[in-house]
Motif scaffolding. Structure first.
Motif, PDB file in Angstrom:
ATOM      1  N   ALA A 125       0.835  -1.209   0.000  1.00  7.14           N
ATOM      2  CA  ALA A 125       0.000   0.000   0.000  1.00  7.14           C
ATOM      3  C   ALA A 125       0.867   1.256   0.000  1.00  7.14           C
ATOM      4  N   LEU A 126       1.935   1.253   0.751  1.00  4.82           N
ATOM      5  CA  LEU A 126       2.851   2.394   0.771  1.00  4.82           C
ATOM      6  C   LEU A 126       3.574   2.547  -0.566  1.00  4.82           C
ATOM      7  N   GLN A 127       4.031   1.454  -1.131  1.00  2.00           N
ATOM      8  CA  GLN A 127       4.761   1.492  -2.406  1.00  2.00           C
ATOM      9  C   GLN A 127       3.891   1.999  -3.557  1.00  2.00           C
ATOM     10  N   LEU A 128       2.595   1.779  -3.474  1.00  9.00           N
ATOM     11  CA  LEU A 128       1.704   2.148  -4.573  1.00  9.00           C
ATOM     12  C   LEU A 128       1.569   3.658  -4.761  1.00  9.00           C
ATOM     13  N   HIS A 129       2.040   4.442  -3.803  1.00 10.18           N
ATOM     14  CA  HIS A 129       2.025   5.898  -3.998  1.00 10.18           C
ATOM     15  C   HIS A 129       2.935   6.301  -5.163  1.00 10.18           C
ATOM     16  N   VAL A 130       4.015   5.570  -5.378  1.00  9.54           N
ATOM     17  CA  VAL A 130       4.914   5.865  -6.502  1.00  9.54           C
ATOM     18  C   VAL A 130       4.182   5.629  -7.821  1.00  9.54           C
ATOM     19  N   GLN A 131       3.490   4.498  -7.918  1.00 10.04           N
ATOM     20  CA  GLN A 131       2.736   4.206  -9.133  1.00 10.04           C
ATOM     21  C   GLN A 131       1.602   5.213  -9.328  1.00 10.04           C
ATOM     22  N   ALA A 132       0.942   5.584  -8.241  1.00  9.09           N
ATOM     23  CA  ALA A 132      -0.142   6.579  -8.333  1.00  9.09           C
ATOM     24  C   ALA A 132       0.392   7.900  -8.862  1.00  9.09           C
ATOM     25  N   ASN A 133       1.571   8.309  -8.404  1.00  9.89           N
ATOM     26  CA  ASN A 133       2.165   9.550  -8.876  1.00  9.89           C
ATOM     27  C   ASN A 133       2.451   9.490 -10.375  1.00  9.89           C
ATOM     28  N   LYS A 134       2.876   8.336 -10.857  1.00  9.59           N
ATOM     29  CA  LYS A 134       3.160   8.186 -12.290  1.00  9.59           C
ATOM     30  C   LYS A 134       1.884   8.267 -13.128  1.00  9.59           C
ATOM     31  N   LEU A 135       0.756   7.871 -12.547  1.00 11.39           N
ATOM     32  CA  LEU A 135      -0.508   7.895 -13.277  1.00 11.39           C
ATOM     33  C   LEU A 135      -1.255   9.224 -13.149  1.00 11.39           C
ATOM     34  N   CYS A 136      -0.946   9.996 -12.149  1.00  6.64           N
ATOM     35  CA  CYS A 136      -1.690  11.216 -11.827  1.00  6.64           C
ATOM     36  C   CYS A 136      -1.571  12.250 -12.948  1.00  6.64           C
ATOM     37  N   PHE A 137      -2.718  12.603 -13.538  1.00  4.89           N
ATOM     38  CA  PHE A 137      -2.736  13.557 -14.652  1.00  4.89           C
ATOM     39  C   PHE A 137      -2.136  14.900 -14.246  1.00  4.89           C
ATOM     40  N   ILE A 138      -2.471  15.355 -13.069  1.00  5.21           N
ATOM     41  CA  ILE A 138      -2.011  16.676 -12.632  1.00  5.21           C
ATOM     42  C   ILE A 138      -0.510  16.634 -12.345  1.00  5.21           C
ATOM     43  N   ALA A 139      -0.047  15.603 -11.645  1.00  7.10           N
ATOM     44  CA  ALA A 139       1.393  15.482 -11.367  1.00  7.10           C
ATOM     45  C   ALA A 139       2.184  15.423 -12.669  1.00  7.10           C
ATOM     46  N   ASN A 140       1.648  14.741 -13.656  1.00  6.37           N
ATOM     47  CA  ASN A 140       2.330  14.639 -14.947  1.00  6.37           C
ATOM     48  C   ASN A 140       2.357  15.973 -15.688  1.00  6.37           C
ATOM     49  N   SER A 141       1.553  16.921 -15.259  1.00  7.68           N
ATOM     50  CA  SER A 141       1.482  18.233 -15.898  1.00  7.68           C
ATOM     51  C   SER A 141       2.320  19.282 -15.176  1.00  7.68           C
ATOM     52  N   CYS A 142       2.930  18.915 -14.070  1.00  6.84           N
ATOM     53  CA  CYS A 142       3.669  19.868 -13.238  1.00  6.84           C
ATOM     54  C   CYS A 142       5.163  19.840 -13.544  1.00  6.84           C
ATOM     55  N   ASN A 143       5.807  20.990 -13.365  1.00  2.00           N
ATOM     56  CA  ASN A 143       7.250  21.073 -13.590  1.00  2.00           C
ATOM     57  C   ASN A 143       7.989  21.384 -12.294  1.00  2.00           C
ATOM     58  N   PHE A 144       7.452  20.882 -11.193  1.00  2.00           N
ATOM     59  CA  PHE A 144       8.096  21.083  -9.901  1.00  2.00           C
ATOM     60  C   PHE A 144       8.139  19.756  -9.153  1.00  2.00           C
ATOM     61  N   GLU A 145       8.952  19.723  -8.130  1.00  3.29           N
ATOM     62  CA  GLU A 145       9.143  18.521  -7.324  1.00  3.29           C
ATOM     63  C   GLU A 145       7.875  18.190  -6.545  1.00  3.29           C
ATOM     64  N   ILE A 146       7.528  16.907  -6.529  1.00  4.96           N
ATOM     65  CA  ILE A 146       6.397  16.433  -5.744  1.00  4.96           C
ATOM     66  C   ILE A 146       6.906  15.324  -4.837  1.00  4.96           C
ATOM     67  N   GLU A 147       6.860  15.576  -3.552  1.00  3.72           N
ATOM     68  CA  GLU A 147       7.289  14.582  -2.560  1.00  3.72           C
ATOM     69  C   GLU A 147       6.058  13.905  -1.965  1.00  3.72           C
ATOM     70  N   HIS A 148       6.266  12.670  -1.533  1.00  4.94           N
ATOM     71  CA  HIS A 148       5.202  11.925  -0.851  1.00  4.94           C
ATOM     72  C   HIS A 148       5.752  11.439   0.470  1.00  4.94           C
ATOM     73  N   HIS A 149       5.085  11.800   1.545  1.00  6.02           N
ATOM     74  CA  HIS A 149       5.435  11.319   2.882  1.00  6.02           C
ATOM     75  C   HIS A 149       4.246  10.510   3.367  1.00  6.02           C
ATOM     76  N   ALA A 150       4.095   9.337   2.815  1.00  5.55           N
ATOM     77  CA  ALA A 150       2.892   8.534   3.048  1.00  5.55           C
ATOM     78  C   ALA A 150       2.993   7.724   4.336  1.00  5.55           C
ATOM     79  N   GLN A 151       1.832   7.523   4.938  1.00  2.00           N
ATOM     80  CA  GLN A 151       1.693   6.646   6.087  1.00  2.00           C
ATOM     81  C   GLN A 151       0.534   5.704   5.794  1.00  2.00           C
ATOM     82  N   CYS A 152       0.611   4.517   6.309  1.00  2.00           N
ATOM     83  CA  CYS A 152      -0.461   3.555   6.167  1.00  2.00           C
ATOM     84  C   CYS A 152      -0.802   3.038   7.556  1.00  2.00           C
ATOM     85  N   ILE A 153      -2.050   3.197   7.943  1.00  2.00           N
ATOM     86  CA  ILE A 153      -2.458   2.759   9.277  1.00  2.00           C
ATOM     87  C   ILE A 153      -3.551   1.709   9.134  1.00  2.00           C
ATOM     88  N   ASP A 154      -3.740   0.936  10.180  1.00  2.00           N
ATOM     89  CA  ASP A 154      -4.793  -0.070  10.159  1.00  2.00           C
ATOM     90  C   ASP A 154      -5.681   0.064  11.358  1.00  2.00           C
TER      91      ASP A 154
END
Length: 154
Positions: A125-154
Motif C-alpha cells: 500500500a505504501l509502495q503504490l504511492h509511486v505508481q499513483a504519482n506516475k498515473l496522476c494527470f495533474i502530477a504529470n502536468s507539473c514542472n516542480f518537485e512532488i514529494e510523498h510522505h505517506a503513512q499507512c495505518i490499520d
C-alpha cells in the motif's frame, strides 16, 4: 491516445480599488464557470492583496494535485485488491517569488495517511504511492518537485 477537452469561463469586472502611490490597483476577485457546475468565486492569495476568504489559483493547483493523487492511488489499490477504508492528506505547496515579481511553485509535499483493511498489505500500500504519482494527470502536468510522505495505518 485519447484527448479530453476541459473548458472554464472566467469573468472579471473592474471595480474601484484604492490607489497606491498613484497607481491603479485592480481588484483580484473574479469567477470561474465550468459548464454544469457551481460558479467558483476566486481571488488572489492574501499575500497578493486578494480576498483571503476566497479560493486562489495556488489553492486550486494544490487541491487538484492532492485530489488527483488520491484518485490515482485508489485506482492502483483497486488493481492490487487493497481495500482502502479511509484516506486523508494535509498537503503543502511552496511558492517562490523572484525580484521581478514573477514566481513559481517549486515543491509540493503530499502527506497521505491511508487506512487499509488488511495489515499484511501495508508495505505494498505504501509502495503504490509511486505508481499513483506516475498515473496522476495533474502530477504529470507539473514542472516542480512532488514529494510523498505517506503513512499507512490499520
Amino acid at each position: 491516445m485519447y484527448k479530453h477537452l476541459f473548458k472554464a469561463a472566467l469573468n472579471w469586472i473592474a471595480i474601484d480599488k484604492q490607489k497606491e502611490s498613484n497607481k491603479k490597483v485592480y481588484a483580484k476577485s473574479h469567477t470561474i464557470k465550468i459548464e454544469g457546475k457551481d460558479i467558483l468565486p476566486i481571488s488572489a492569495a492574501k499575500a497578493f492583496k486578494g480576498d483571503p476568504t476566497l479560493l486562489n489559483p495556488e489553492d486550486l493547483l494544490l487541491s487538484a494535485l492532492t485530489s488527483c493523487h488520491m484518485m490515482s492511488y485508489l485506482y492502483v489499490c483497486q488493481q492490487h485488491d487493497i481495500e482502502v477504508l479511509a484516506y486523508e492528506d494535509n498537503s503543502e505547496a511552496t511558492l517562490v517569488l523572484n525580484d521581478d515579481g514573477s514566481g513559481r511553485i517549486t515543491k509540493v509535499v503530499l502527506n497521505p495517511i491511508v487506512r487499509i483493511r488488511d495489515e499484511s498489505q501495508k508495505e505494498l500500500a505504501l509502495q503504490l504511492h509511486v505508481q499513483a504519482n506516475k498515473l496522476c494527470f495533474i502530477a504529470n502536468s507539473c514542472n516542480f518537485e512532488i514529494e510523498h510522505h505517506a503513512q499507512c495505518i490499520d
